[in-house]
Design an enzyme around this catalytic site. Structure first.
Site, PDB file in Angstrom:
ATOM      1  N   SER A  12      33.888   3.387  -0.619  1.00 62.94           N
ATOM      2  CA  SER A  12      33.806   2.066   0.019  1.00 62.94           C
ATOM      3  C   SER A  12      32.462   1.911   0.709  1.00 62.94           C
ATOM      4  O   SER A  12      31.706   2.879   0.878  1.00 62.94           O
ATOM      5  CB  SER A  12      34.945   1.886   1.040  1.00 62.94           C
ATOM      6  OG  SER A  12      34.819   2.839   2.089  1.00 62.94           O
ATOM      7  N   GLY A  13      32.175   0.678   1.122  1.00 67.64           N
ATOM      8  CA  GLY A  13      31.020   0.397   1.946  1.00 67.64           C
ATOM      9  C   GLY A  13      29.693   0.848   1.373  1.00 67.64           C
ATOM     10  O   GLY A  13      29.417   0.720   0.174  1.00 67.64           O
ATOM     11  N   TYR A  48      30.358   8.997  19.734  1.00 67.15           N
ATOM     12  CA  TYR A  48      29.757   8.507  18.491  1.00 67.15           C
ATOM     13  C   TYR A  48      28.237   8.606  18.556  1.00 67.15           C
ATOM     14  O   TYR A  48      27.593   9.089  17.618  1.00 67.15           O
ATOM     15  CB  TYR A  48      30.178   7.060  18.244  1.00 67.15           C
ATOM     16  CG  TYR A  48      29.527   6.439  17.035  1.00 67.15           C
ATOM     17  CD1 TYR A  48      30.003   6.723  15.750  1.00 67.15           C
ATOM     18  CD2 TYR A  48      28.423   5.596  17.166  1.00 67.15           C
ATOM     19  CE1 TYR A  48      29.394   6.169  14.632  1.00 67.15           C
ATOM     20  CE2 TYR A  48      27.813   5.040  16.059  1.00 67.15           C
ATOM     21  CZ  TYR A  48      28.302   5.332  14.794  1.00 67.15           C
ATOM     22  OH  TYR A  48      27.693   4.800  13.686  1.00 67.15           O
ATOM     23  N   ILE A  54      28.377  12.194  -3.075  1.00 70.05           N
ATOM     24  CA  ILE A  54      28.381  11.228  -1.978  1.00 70.05           C
ATOM     25  C   ILE A  54      29.706  11.322  -1.235  1.00 70.05           C
ATOM     26  O   ILE A  54      30.771  11.072  -1.812  1.00 70.05           O
ATOM     27  CB  ILE A  54      28.189   9.792  -2.486  1.00 70.05           C
ATOM     28  CG1 ILE A  54      26.935   9.672  -3.350  1.00 70.05           C
ATOM     29  CG2 ILE A  54      28.122   8.815  -1.315  1.00 70.05           C
ATOM     30  CD1 ILE A  54      26.759   8.301  -3.991  1.00 70.05           C
TER      31      ILE A  54
END
Length: 308
Positions: A44-45, A192, A39
């Site tokens: 985090s998150g 983005y 991963i």
């Protein structure tokens, strides 16, 4: 009477926010004993919540990220919450092509299996550049994961059936790719959106290329998640967004559910190359399903990352 109106209005707002945050949970409890999961951004998150969930199912979990201190702290938390000690950290900077190549070389030497690759790490709409002079969003969100996946593809095929899950965003619909300027960085929000569209095309082309080879691929929109992405912006922006996220965004645990679903569920295997949201296949805008554009992006990406 005024008090009654106030109570009713407050109740209406509360129920509306609850409705906006409604999400499905992954109900598949399949074990992953003997499987290895990688991963990116798993410290985090959404990445960390995904790591906990898959470690709880017995998987060997490797989280890859830049910050060793934060990663080691996250590894400890993941081990504690999942009651699985088979969780490790490896250093990876997706904004540096050399780092990606060195990571893959080390991973392939150390790990004999790779059953699930989760391309989770990502950069928000920031005006910045990678070490290789790519716009930060496009360089990390698409090109970094493109190179990483390709360098690990051989191991994924060896361990088939295997899966590649790439996080994208419904914001893809607001932009189209410009092959004259894939490295566009004039308006970071546009960059983005284009990087998230590239994630979808990448997933579709990967699925096509791996058809019959035991590797399936899925693009996942996790929803709008209350996470730490605002750390790249000013204090004032962070303060405003904390209020917005509290009201409308979902917790990371909920955001991870579609990712977990695509990583473990047998229901998704017939939808390789598909786009998922809320633990189910979701429709795409017609321009985001153009196989010719997906192939063209793949070939352009190969040139940009100098993939032989």
């Amino acid at each position: 009477m005024y008090l009654l109106y106030t109570v009713l209005a407050s109740l209406f707002c509360f129920l509306t926010l609850k409705w906006l945050k409604r999400r499905r949970f992954c109900t598949d409890s399949k074990r992953l004993d003997g499987k290895t999961v990688l991963i990116t951004g798993g410290n985090s998150g959404i990445g960390k919540e995904t790591a906990v969930a898959l470690a709880m199912r017995g998987a060997r979990v490797v989280i890859a990220c830049r910050d060793e201190g934060r990663a080691k702290k996250a590894v400890g938390e993941i081990k504690t919450r999942s009651r699985n000690v088979d969780v490790f950290f490896m250093e990876l900077d997706l904004a540096n092509m050399r780092s990606i190549r060195e990571f893959c070389k080390a991973f392939l030497q150390k790990e004999k299996r790779l059953d699930i690759l989760i391309n989770n790490a990502g950069m928000p709409s920031v005006l910045d550049w990678t070490d290789d002079n790519f716009s930060m969003c496009f360089g990390v969100n698409h090109l970094g994961h493109f190179l990483l996946t390709n360098l690990l593809l051989g191991r994924l095929k060896e361990c088939a059936p295997s899966r590649v899950v790439t996080l994208t965003c419904s914001n893809y619909k607001y932009q189209k790719l410009d092959f004259q300027d894939l490295n566009y960085n004039l308006f970071p929000l546009f960059t983005y959106c284009r990087s998230k569209l590239a994630n979808i095309y990448f997933t579709q082309e990967l699925a096509r290329m791996m058809e019959g080879k035991g590797v399936t691929a899925y693009a996942v929109h996790p929803g709008y998640v209350h996470s730490g992405w605002t750390c790249h912006f000013s204090i004032l922006f962070r303060m405003v967004m904390q209020v917005v996220m509290f009201m409308f965004f979902v917790p990371c645990e909920l955001g991870a559910q579609s990712v977990i679903h695509c990583a473990v569920s047998d229901e998704v295997t017939g939808h390789s190359g598909g786009y998922f949201a809320d633990c189910q296949p979701a429709s795409l805008r017609p321009f985001a399903t153009d196989a010719g554009v997906a192939r063209k992006l793949w070939e352009a990406s190969e040139r940009l990352v100098r993939l032989a």
